[in-house]
Design an enzyme around this catalytic site. Structure first.
Site, PDB file in Angstrom:
ATOM      1  N   ALA B  11       0.394  -1.106   0.310  1.00 57.31           N
ATOM      2  CA  ALA B  11      -0.639  -0.225  -0.288  1.00 57.31           C
ATOM      3  C   ALA B  11       0.594   1.099   0.187  1.00 57.31           C
ATOM      4  CB  ALA B  11      -0.978   0.098   1.393  1.00 57.31           C
ATOM      5  N   GLY B  12       1.433   0.923  -1.065  1.00 57.63           N
ATOM      6  CA  GLY B  12       2.363   2.724  -0.889  1.00 57.63           C
ATOM      7  C   GLY B  12       1.889   3.066  -2.195  1.00 57.63           C
ATOM      8  N   GLY B  13       2.574   4.544  -2.630  1.00 55.33           N
ATOM      9  CA  GLY B  13       1.870   4.652  -3.866  1.00 55.33           C
ATOM     10  C   GLY B  13       1.472   4.115  -5.019  1.00 55.33           C
ATOM     11  N   ALA B  14       2.190   2.860  -5.475  1.00 53.23           N
ATOM     12  CA  ALA B  14       1.791   2.776  -6.203  1.00 53.23           C
ATOM     13  C   ALA B  14       0.403   1.461  -6.167  1.00 53.23           C
ATOM     14  CB  ALA B  14       3.183   1.464  -6.668  1.00 53.23           C
ATOM     15  N   PHE B 113      15.132  19.443 -12.245  1.00 51.08           N
ATOM     16  CA  PHE B 113      16.210  18.341 -11.586  1.00 51.08           C
ATOM     17  C   PHE B 113      16.632  17.691 -13.221  1.00 51.08           C
ATOM     18  CE2 PHE B 113      14.961  15.347  -8.461  1.00 51.08           C
ATOM     19  CZ  PHE B 113      14.476  16.195  -6.991  1.00 51.08           C
ATOM     20  N   ASP B 214      10.544  -8.473  -0.698  1.00 51.91           N
ATOM     21  CA  ASP B 214       8.747  -9.756  -0.940  1.00 51.91           C
ATOM     22  C   ASP B 214       8.123  -9.682  -2.409  1.00 51.91           C
ATOM     23  OD1 ASP B 214       9.818  -9.633   1.900  1.00 51.91           O
ATOM     24  OD2 ASP B 214       7.955  -8.757   2.482  1.00 51.91           O
ATOM     25  N   GLN B 233      20.375   1.947  -7.983  1.00 53.35           N
ATOM     26  CA  GLN B 233      21.163   3.473  -7.853  1.00 53.35           C
ATOM     27  C   GLN B 233      21.580   3.934  -6.456  1.00 53.35           C
ATOM     28  OE1 GLN B 233      18.719   7.075  -8.415  1.00 53.35           O
ATOM     29  NE2 GLN B 233      19.497   7.264  -9.973  1.00 53.35           N
ATOM     30  N   HIS B 235      23.096   6.372  -3.980  1.00 54.05           N
ATOM     31  CA  HIS B 235      22.790   7.605  -3.639  1.00 54.05           C
ATOM     32  C   HIS B 235      24.340   8.620  -3.046  1.00 54.05           C
ATOM     33  CE1 HIS B 235      21.814  11.833  -2.792  1.00 54.05           C
ATOM     34  NE2 HIS B 235      20.697  11.888  -3.336  1.00 54.05           N
ATOM     35  N   LEU B 245      19.196   9.887   4.484  1.00 53.96           N
ATOM     36  CA  LEU B 245      19.438  10.601   2.993  1.00 53.96           C
ATOM     37  C   LEU B 245      19.622  12.245   2.884  1.00 53.96           C
ATOM     38  CD1 LEU B 245      20.055  10.273  -0.240  1.00 53.96           C
ATOM     39  CD2 LEU B 245      17.250  11.207  -0.549  1.00 53.96           C
ATOM     40  N   GLU B 248      20.708  16.080  -2.968  1.00 50.76           N
ATOM     41  CA  GLU B 248      21.230  17.060  -3.969  1.00 50.76           C
ATOM     42  C   GLU B 248      21.432  18.247  -3.345  1.00 50.76           C
ATOM     43  OE1 GLU B 248      22.059  13.247  -6.717  1.00 50.76           O
ATOM     44  OE2 GLU B 248      21.480  15.074  -8.151  1.00 50.76           O
ATOM     45  N   ARG B 281      25.407  11.930 -10.469  1.00 46.74           N
ATOM     46  CA  ARG B 281      25.210  10.465  -9.639  1.00 46.74           C
ATOM     47  C   ARG B 281      26.793   9.670  -8.827  1.00 46.74           C
ATOM     48  NH1 ARG B 281      18.730  10.106  -7.409  1.00 46.74           N
ATOM     49  NH2 ARG B 281      18.648  12.147  -6.766  1.00 46.74           N
ATOM     50  N   HIS B 346      19.588   3.592  -2.995  1.00 46.92           N
ATOM     51  CA  HIS B 346      19.131   3.813  -3.438  1.00 46.92           C
ATOM     52  C   HIS B 346      17.689   3.925  -4.312  1.00 46.92           C
ATOM     53  CE1 HIS B 346      16.312   8.041  -2.386  1.00 46.92           C
ATOM     54  NE2 HIS B 346      16.628   7.928  -4.097  1.00 46.92           N
ATOM     55  N   ARG B 381      17.759   5.735 -13.580  1.00 45.50           N
ATOM     56  CA  ARG B 381      16.239   6.593 -12.820  1.00 45.50           C
ATOM     57  C   ARG B 381      16.689   8.205 -13.079  1.00 45.50           C
ATOM     58  NH1 ARG B 381      13.838   8.581  -8.834  1.00 45.50           N
ATOM     59  NH2 ARG B 381      14.507   7.496  -6.861  1.00 45.50           N
ATOM     60  N   LEU B 387       8.132   8.571  -8.785  1.00 48.12           N
ATOM     61  CA  LEU B 387       6.695   9.246  -8.137  1.00 48.12           C
ATOM     62  C   LEU B 387       5.540   8.706  -9.376  1.00 48.12           C
ATOM     63  CD1 LEU B 387       7.199  11.533  -5.384  1.00 48.12           C
ATOM     64  CD2 LEU B 387       7.533   9.043  -5.200  1.00 48.12           C
TER      65      LEU B 387
HETATM   66  C1  LIG Z   1      14.904   8.906   0.395  1.00 44.66           C
HETATM   67  C2  LIG Z   1      14.324   8.534  -0.317  1.00 44.66           C
HETATM   68  C3  LIG Z   1      13.716   9.108  -1.427  1.00 44.66           C
HETATM   69  C4  LIG Z   1      12.943   9.273  -2.936  1.00 44.66           C
HETATM   70  N1  LIG Z   1      12.968  11.005  -3.795  1.00 44.66           N
HETATM   71  C5  LIG Z   1      12.741  10.356  -4.728  1.00 44.66           C
HETATM   72  C6  LIG Z   1      12.058  11.955  -5.465  1.00 44.66           C
HETATM   73  O1  LIG Z   1      12.079  12.201  -5.318  1.00 44.66           O
HETATM   74  N2  LIG Z   1      10.948  11.464  -6.621  1.00 44.66           N
HETATM   75  C7  LIG Z   1      10.950  10.282  -6.890  1.00 44.66           C
HETATM   76  O2  LIG Z   1       9.701   9.769  -8.351  1.00 44.66           O
HETATM   77  N3  LIG Z   1      11.238   9.288  -6.525  1.00 44.66           N
HETATM   78  C8  LIG Z   1      12.499   9.672  -4.991  1.00 44.66           C
HETATM   79  N4  LIG Z   1      12.384   7.878  -4.790  1.00 44.66           N
HETATM   80  C9  LIG Z   1      11.947   7.258  -4.667  1.00 44.66           C
HETATM   81  C10 LIG Z   1      10.599   5.951  -4.518  1.00 44.66           C
HETATM   82  O3  LIG Z   1       9.852   6.876  -3.771  1.00 44.66           O
HETATM   83  C11 LIG Z   1      10.160   4.618  -4.592  1.00 44.66           C
HETATM   84  O4  LIG Z   1      10.454   4.079  -6.001  1.00 44.66           O
HETATM   85  C12 LIG Z   1       8.319   5.011  -4.677  1.00 44.66           C
HETATM   86  O5  LIG Z   1       7.639   5.206  -3.365  1.00 44.66           O
HETATM   87  C13 LIG Z   1       8.103   3.309  -3.960  1.00 44.66           C
HETATM   88  O6  LIG Z   1       6.788   2.545  -4.013  1.00 44.66           O
HETATM   89  P1  LIG Z   1       6.200   1.487  -3.918  1.00 44.66           P
HETATM   90  O7  LIG Z   1       4.852   2.216  -4.080  1.00 44.66           O
HETATM   91  O8  LIG Z   1       6.738   1.028  -4.827  1.00 44.66           O
HETATM   92  O9  LIG Z   1       6.945   0.627  -2.929  1.00 44.66           O
HETATM   93  P2  LIG Z   1       6.563   1.428  -1.050  1.00 44.66           P
HETATM   94  O10 LIG Z   1       5.967   2.861  -1.207  1.00 44.66           O
HETATM   95  O11 LIG Z   1       8.180   1.414  -0.596  1.00 44.66           O
HETATM   96  O12 LIG Z   1       5.649   0.891  -0.816  1.00 44.66           O
HETATM   97  C14 LIG Z   1       5.939  -1.095  -0.163  1.00 44.66           C
HETATM   98  C15 LIG Z   1       4.531  -1.826   0.358  1.00 44.66           C
HETATM   99  O13 LIG Z   1       3.954  -2.298  -0.275  1.00 44.66           O
HETATM  100  C16 LIG Z   1       3.886  -3.664   1.465  1.00 44.66           C
HETATM  101  N5  LIG Z   1       4.684  -4.879   1.428  1.00 44.66           N
HETATM  102  C17 LIG Z   1       5.901  -4.959   1.779  1.00 44.66           C
HETATM  103  N6  LIG Z   1       6.594  -6.012   0.878  1.00 44.66           N
HETATM  104  C18 LIG Z   1       5.375  -7.093   1.691  1.00 44.66           C
HETATM  105  C19 LIG Z   1       4.753  -8.283   1.797  1.00 44.66           C
HETATM  106  N7  LIG Z   1       5.489  -9.437   1.826  1.00 44.66           N
HETATM  107  N8  LIG Z   1       3.766  -8.132   2.470  1.00 44.66           N
HETATM  108  C20 LIG Z   1       2.213  -7.422   2.078  1.00 44.66           C
HETATM  109  N9  LIG Z   1       2.685  -5.925   1.887  1.00 44.66           N
HETATM  110  C21 LIG Z   1       4.225  -6.156   1.794  1.00 44.66           C
HETATM  111  C22 LIG Z   1       4.525  -2.232   2.102  1.00 44.66           C
HETATM  112  O14 LIG Z   1       3.780  -2.513   3.425  1.00 44.66           O
HETATM  113  C23 LIG Z   1       4.490  -1.315   1.713  1.00 44.66           C
HETATM  114  O15 LIG Z   1       3.409  -0.926   2.317  1.00 44.66           O
HETATM  115  C24 LIG Z   1      13.016   8.075  -3.390  1.00 44.66           C
HETATM  116  C25 LIG Z   1      13.278   7.077  -2.450  1.00 44.66           C
HETATM  117  C26 LIG Z   1      13.926   7.404  -1.752  1.00 44.66           C
HETATM  118  C27 LIG Z   1      14.305   6.167  -0.684  1.00 44.66           C
END
Ligand SMILES: Cc1cc2nc3c(=O)[nH]c(=O)nc-3n(C[C@H](O)[C@H](O)[C@H](O)COP(=O)(O)OP(=O)(O)OC[C@H]3O[C@@H](n4cnc5c(N)ncnc54)[C@H](O)[C@@H]3O)c2cc1C
Ligand code: HEM
Ligand code: SF4
Ligand code: F3S
Ligand code: FES
Lengths: 120, 629, 291, 131
Positions: B11-14, B113, B214, B233, B235, B245, B248, B281, B346, B381, B387
């Site tokens: 339940a991250g952004g994606a 950027f 996972d 990548q 950082h 982090l 930059e 980077r 990163h 990337r 995002l």
């Molecule tokens: C410090 C930092 C700064 C960044 N800055 C930028 C930026 O400025 N611009 C940009 O475009 N990108 C940036 N990124 C990259 C970007 O934020 C990430 O790639 C992105 O947020 C990943 O999102 P996601 O939804 O794929 O995963 P996540 O947000 O990591 O979510 C993963 C989800 O999966 C769930 N999950 C994982 N494993 C399991 C499991 N086994 N069972 C059930 N649930 C599970 C977790 O609970 C979580 O809800 C940054 C990354 C970092 C670390």
């Protein structure tokens, strides 16, 4: 969600009155203390002195208002405190009724006394 | 057993975006996540979202920049879809209330950027990811989408045809962290994996403790290939003790890097004579590590990033949050001391191989976000491109899983006639499942069953292939229970923390910014050792209530699988492209390497193959050019 | 690990103190430790190479010896920059893998690791060990039921957050395919900025006495969430009124007695009391209109 | 299994040592408020002696005022009232959103001022009474 709270009770009025009475009380209470402890020493209070003050309609009205404001402020404060501590349901209604009766009695008694003091 | 049309794992952004899309398309959706949604690591993103919104900018420029940034390893259909969909999806976030930073006229602001030809990074202060995550979660609450939070997804219920391309995904098996119950979740229409990055495979990372790959590991073991895993990548400026982090922006404002001898090494040691600290980077990260390796690091570990000369006023004005970060997480006052920094893992460009609609080669299995590789980032990337990937491909995966027609994808997935097998690389050790010993050991290992098939040995021993959805799900639940019991029953052995630490060290020592054939082989050997030690892993905590010991033990197994694919990819790709540097061949080799590395798990062994990059876009073909800025 | 480290926490076996007055654990032992470790805020460099003592609340409904809560002592080697979260992670990874707590980002954005550290609600990852008095006492958040060790039940907190309809409501947004956004002034964004920083850590709610006494009180975090929308000009007036009506409920803003502890503990420095007070005034203003 | 532990009252009220300025202010304000309303009722009761006869009134008041203990209680009442007033003003400011940053300082200031005013008025209150 919002419906979880069925009893729609805008607490705003009571809250506001609590502040308004407080602001009023600051002034009158200071006046009251000053008058009866510093200008006139409490120990020297006599009925005659009291009567002299009470005969003045302005003073009389101020004192009655003071009493009403103080009573509302104090009783409402007590009620809020109890509600905050989780008073609810029938208990709450009973407490409210008791407090209202006590307040009315207090104000009635106080006004009666004041009228008597003024000698009207 | 629970049942929904679409099940989104993570339940991250994606994941949140996928769930909202599936809901819009009329499906009954559930989100299953090991963390409460607002705890997801998307919240850590700072910089912003790239989208061509303004007049004068257009999606083709965005696509061009992205392709160039990827070092020509991005697939054009994916890159173009990203660039085309990002504007509308970004505006949609605004309509959902996202508090973007604003211009005088009340429109959303955009900033320049790295690697972008136009200032198209849309941002909300320095906490864009936080706002994106919360806005998306708000939509989930608004729509009343079912969320199972603190449920750890252990495995996918996938049928066991021999050819992964013919398999079907029918649901998932999850472990309720609060109570220890293991339950099946049946997905009538599809499962979307959105489990985020695998950063915990490394010792030093900007990623959260929950980023354990996972989803990668589950999809991999179910038969979907992992793509371009070697592209990680790093950082250059993360704090040594936590990996937090440091933006930059510090170098952008004029911050200077010094080694232990007080030398401004970016210039004095000739790493980047023109741009110095502001080189890209990967260049800066390599320079820092060289300094440390050659004995000029501070405490043999890091270098100093100094911004004191910028003056208190300017620092407070533009870099105030950096002061807080250094103070809160490192105990250093950036106004009076230089800040310690070192390169940190990163972002993972690679991931589960999917097409533009988010679908893997397994029917009904989707992936989106950092765990997926549609291939928009290719070898590298660009900042601000992750995002938009979350919202664009999260949305597409959600729609498609819910049955919405998005057209035929151009990207192909899975092992097929368009791939090329890996033949020449010699491996130091046998990768893949360890010690096919007794049934119990193997169950403890969590993946492969004794006969090497997907389903359990018992199911297989009666000869038949379990094909119907309920049967597959029940079998997977049963396997998961056996697995957990065997981990819990053992009273002695090794604890996962030890193995995890060893794995992380191996990756950081040998598959880091610098990669040599010898080093990567060493890493593979160490990973093998980890696998073997894992055979003896046990869970000390006997409780079924909130047993994080158990959860982390299972995660460690996933990390081993993922780390192995990273190392394998790094070993076979003998060239220097994007973030992947190889000592033996320090040039980009377009003749041999304009192709994706794919690794799939077959009968307990990684199978490595390649698929050519698609450089033909809708209207034009992207010609590889030298990547210089 | 230095050889001076005890392999196991000292108090592993017996539930030391059934009364749970962990801070007052056996006196002689405490005095001994006081002598060893600088009592007051330790000088950072002085702590280098030392170990620090943490006393961690332990409870597990299923495990014998933990059913009755107790405090365990862990001696953790100190290093510069060490946070409270680092210390408990070290203890878990090296001494007792059953030590349980929520954590994820390690950088104060996920809001998982609000603990009760030396008598105050703080984020573990954002609290430097060197800034605390030693020994450091770490407990789960007060006013919430303990699930296990430092893990508390957050459901009630989430329920309260959801009660205020925490999502943007405007049915009249422009068509997104026209790529047209809703306009918002910089001033208005600035006004809601602080309120949007909340990471749902629950520290504020845990620190509020009123929330402790009245389970239905919305609590500072939820009210702040409502503030975030009510003050955002992109939402139409009637939605704002609707929001104020929710906030005005019996267990809404009026319950706040301006104790300020929420504001003091908020790791994101959100001026919670100020926001609550402003909403009270808004509600009064709205009510006055009907007179 | 998913049972949990309720730390009960210790959590709610047993941690007074850890209370911050705002919480103490709240407690004191409550306490003083209750004292005052209690006094108001008593006060009216005492004044009701005026209903009997003017002499009864004068005697009651003067009789009470000649008692040392009453004088001490009056000083106490003054302290209570002054604190309630000062902190009440502080709360009014808070309600208006003024000076929120100084809320803890203004609480301490209320305490100090209360002490000063109380001590300063002791001579007046104690005038002409013997133990
Ligand atoms: C410090 C930092 C700064 C960044 N800055 C930028 C930026 O400025 N611009 C940009 O475009 N990108 C940036 N990124 C990259 C970007 O934020 C990430 O790639 C992105 O947020 C990943 O999102 P996601 O939804 O794929 O995963 P996540 O947000 O990591 O979510 C993963 C989800 O999966 C769930 N999950 C994982 N494993 C399991 C499991 N086994 N069972 C059930 N649930 C599970 C977790 O609970 C979580 O809800 C940054 C990354 C970092 C670390
Ligand atoms: C003279 C000036 C006074 C001021 C400025 C003042 C101010 C206040 C304020 C602002 C409150 C509300 C606190 C809150 O709800 O958060 C309050 C509560 C209260 N006041 Fe006063 N007050 C004054 C006089 C009095 C008097 C004369 C009485 C007694 C008759 C009194 C009795 C109370 C009581 C009982 C409460 C409730 C306390 C509680 O919360 O439990 N006050 N006061
Ligand atoms: S308002 Fe502050 S303390 Fe409360 S939950 Fe949000 S971030 Fe945590
Ligand atoms: S602590 Fe509670 S009483 Fe109000 S100011 Fe904060 S919500
Ligand atoms: S670990 Fe995320 S807030 Fe502390």
């Amino acid at each position: 969600m919002a419906e979880r709270y069925s009893s729609f009770a805008p607490g705003g009025t009571a809250w506001l009155l609590q502040r308004v009475t407080a602001a009023f009380l600051v002034i009158v209470l200071a006046f009251h203390f000053f008058l009866l402890h510093f200008v006139n020493h409490a120990a020297d209070v006599t009925f005659a002195g009291t009567q002299a003050r009470m005969e003045n309609v302005g003073y009389f009205l101020t004192m009655v208002l003071f009493l009403i404001a103080g009573t509302f402020h104090g009783v409402n404060g007590v009620y809020n405190a109890l509600v905050n501590q989780g008073l609810a349901g029938t208990q709450k209604k009973v407490v409210l009724a008791v407090l209202v009766i006590a307040s009315v009695a207090l104000i009635a008694q106080g006004t009666y006394v004041a009228v008597e003091m003024a000698g009207w | 057993m629970y049942e929904h049309d679409v099940i989104v794992v993570g339940a991250g952004g994606a994941g949140l975006r996928a769930a909202v899309a599936a809901d819009e398309a009329g499906a009954d959706v559930a989100l299953v996540s090991k963390l409460h949604p607002v705890r997801s690591h998307t919240g850590a993103a700072e910089g912003g979202i790239n989208a061509a919104l303004q007049e004068g900018d257009d999606w083709e420029l965005h696509a061009y920049d992205t392709m160039k940034g990827s070092d020509y390893l991005g697939d054009a259909p994916a890159v173009e879809t990203l660039a085309q969909d990002a504007p509308e999806d970004t505006i949609k976030l605004e309509h959902w209330g996202m508090p973007f930073s604003r211009e005088e006229d009340g429109r959303v602001s955009q900033r320049p950027f790295g690697g972008l030809s136009y200032p198209r990074t849309t941002y909300a202060g320095a906490e864009t990811g936080h706002h994106l995550l919360h806005v998306m979660y708000e939509q989930v609450v608004k729509r009343g989408i079912q969320v199972y939070d603190e449920w750890y997804v252990m495995d996918l219920a996938v049928s066991d045809e021999d050819d992964p391309n013919e398999r079907d995904c029918h649901g998932i098996v999850a472990y309720d962290v609060q109570t220890g119950n293991i339950e099946g979740f049946k997905a009538n229409d599809g499962v979307v994996l959105a489990t985020g990055g695998p950063g915990q495979a490394f010792d030093h990372t900007t990623n959260a403790v929950s980023c354990t790959g996972d989803g990668h590991a589950m999809a991999y073991r179910a038969g979907a290939p992992l793509e371009d895993m070697e592209f990680i990548q790093f950082h250059p400026t993360s704090l040594p003790s936590t990996g937090v982090l440091i933006s930059e922006g510090v170098r952008g404002e004029g911050g200077i890097l010094y080694n232990n001898d007080g030398e401004r090494f970016m210039f004095e040691h000739g790493y980047a004579n023109n741009s110095g600290e502001l080189a890209s980077r990967d260049v800066v990260a390599r320079a820092e590590l060289t300094e440390v390796q050659e004995g000029r690091g501070v405490e043999d570990e890091y270098v100093h990033l100094d911004m004191r000369h910028l003056g208190e006023e300017r620092i407070l004005d533009r870099l105030e949050n950096i002061l807080h970060l250094a103070e809160d997480f490192e105990g250093v006052d950036g106004l009076i001391e230089p800040m310690p920094v070192k390169p940190g893992q990163h972002y993972a460009m690679g991931g589960i191989e999917v097409d533009e609609n988010g679908q893997t080669c397994i029917d009904g299995l989707y992936a989106a976000g950092e765990c997926a590789c549609v291939s928009v980032h290719g070898g590298n990337r660009l900042g601000g491109n992750a995002l938009p990937e979350l919202i664009v491909f999260g949305k597409r995966a959600g729609y498609h899983a819910a049955g919405k027609d998005l057209g035929e994808p151009e990207i192909r997935t899975g092992y097929g006639d368009d791939v090329e097998d890996e033949t020449d690389t010699e491996l130091p050790v046998q990768p893949g499942a360890a010690g096919l010993g007794t049934a119990d050991d193997v169950a403890a290992d969590g993946g492969e069953r004794t006969d090497g098939s997907r389903s359990s040995s018992e199911a297989r021993s009666d000869g038949g292939v379990v094909a119907d959805a309920d049967g597959v799900l029940e079998q997977t639940v049963e396997d998961a229970r056996v697995h957990v019991d065997s981990l819990m029953d053992k009273d002695t052995g090794v604890q996962h923390a030890e193995i995890r630490q060893k794995l992380q060290n191996a990756m950081t020592d040998y598959v880091n910014v610098f990669r040599t054939e010898e080093g990567v082989k060493k890493a593979l050997t160490l990973i093998r050792e980890c696998r073997e030690e894992y055979q003896d892993v046990y869970v000390d905590d006997p409780s079924t209530t909130f047993n994080t010991d158990l959860q982390q033990t299972i995660e460690t197994r996933n990390l081993i699988d993922v780390a192995e694919t990273i190392a394998l990819g790094a070993l076979v790709r003998n060239e220097f492209r994007g973030a992947h540097w190889r000592q033996e061949n320090q040039t980009r080799d377009d003749e041999n390497w304009l192709k994706h590395t794919l690794i799939s798990w077959e009968d307990g062994e990684p199978n490595i193959f390649y698929r050519p990059v698609i450089l033909e876009g809708e209207e034009k073909t992207y010609e590889p050019k030298v990547r210089s800025y | 690990m230095s050889t001076q480290q005890p392999e196991q926490p000292e108090s592993q076996e017996a539930p030391k103190d059934p009364e749970m007055r962990g801070a007052e654990s056996p006196v002689d032992e405490k005095e001994k430790e006081d002598g060893e470790i600088d009592q007051t805020t330790a000088d950072k460099s002085e702590l280098e190479g030392e170990t620090v003592l943490i006393k961690v609340f332990r409870y597990d409904p299923e495990v014998e010896g933990k059913q009755e809560p107790r405090f365990d002592d862990f001696h953790v080697p100190f290093s510069k920059g060490m946070t409270v979260l680092d210390a408990v992670m070290y203890a878990r990874d090296h001494y007792d893998s059953s030590l349980t707590f929520r954590h994820s980002c390690r950088q104060a954005v996920c809001g998982s690791d609000a603990f009760f550290v030396n008598g105050k609600q703080r984020l573990g990852c954002k609290t430097q060990m060197a800034d605390l008095e030693h020994p450091v006492r770490i407990e789960p958040l007060p006013h919430q039921e303990v699930v296990k060790d430092l893990v508390v039940d957050m459901d009630h907190f989430y329920d309260q957050m959801h009660t205020v309809e925490p999502y943007f409501q405007n049915e009249e947004t422009p068509d997104s395919s026209d790529l047209e956004e809703q306009r918002q002034t910089r001033e208005n964004r600035e006004k809601v900025k602080m309120s949007t920083r909340c990471i749902w850590c629950g520290a504020c709610m845990s620190s509020c006495n009123i929330a402790a006494g009245d389970n239905e009180y919305l609590g500072p975090a939820a009210i702040n969430k409502a503030y975030r929308f009510a003050m955002d000009n992109r939402e139409p007036e009637d939605v704002k009124e609707h929001r104020l009506r929710i906030l005005e409920q019996e267990h809404g803003v009026w319950r706040c007695q301006t104790q300020f502890s929420c504001t003091e503990v908020c790791p994101k420095d959100i001026p919670l009391t100020e926001h609550i007070q402003e909403l009270k005034r808004e509600a009064v203003k709205k009510n006055l209109k009907f007179w | 299994m998913s049972q949990s532990y309720n730390r009960g009252l210790i959590e709610d009220f047993g941690r007074w040592k850890e209370f911050s300025a705002g919480m103490w202010a709240w407690i004191f304000h409550k306490f003083t408020g209750w004292m005052l309303i209690g006094y108001l009722f008593t006060h009216i009761a005492v004044l009701s002696s005026a209903l009997t006869s003017p002499e009864a009134y004068t005697n009651t008041i003067q009789g009470l005022e000649s008692l040392f203990i009453i004088r001490v209680l009056e000083v106490g009442l003054l302290a209570v009232a002054v604190f309630h007033i000062l902190n009440g003003l502080r709360l009014l400011m808070v309600d208006l959103g003024v000076g929120l940053d100084a809320q803890d300082k203004s609480f301490y200031a209320s305490l100090v001022l209360t002490a000063i005013i109380t001590i300063a008025s002791v001579p007046t209150f104690m005038d002409g009474v013997t133990i």
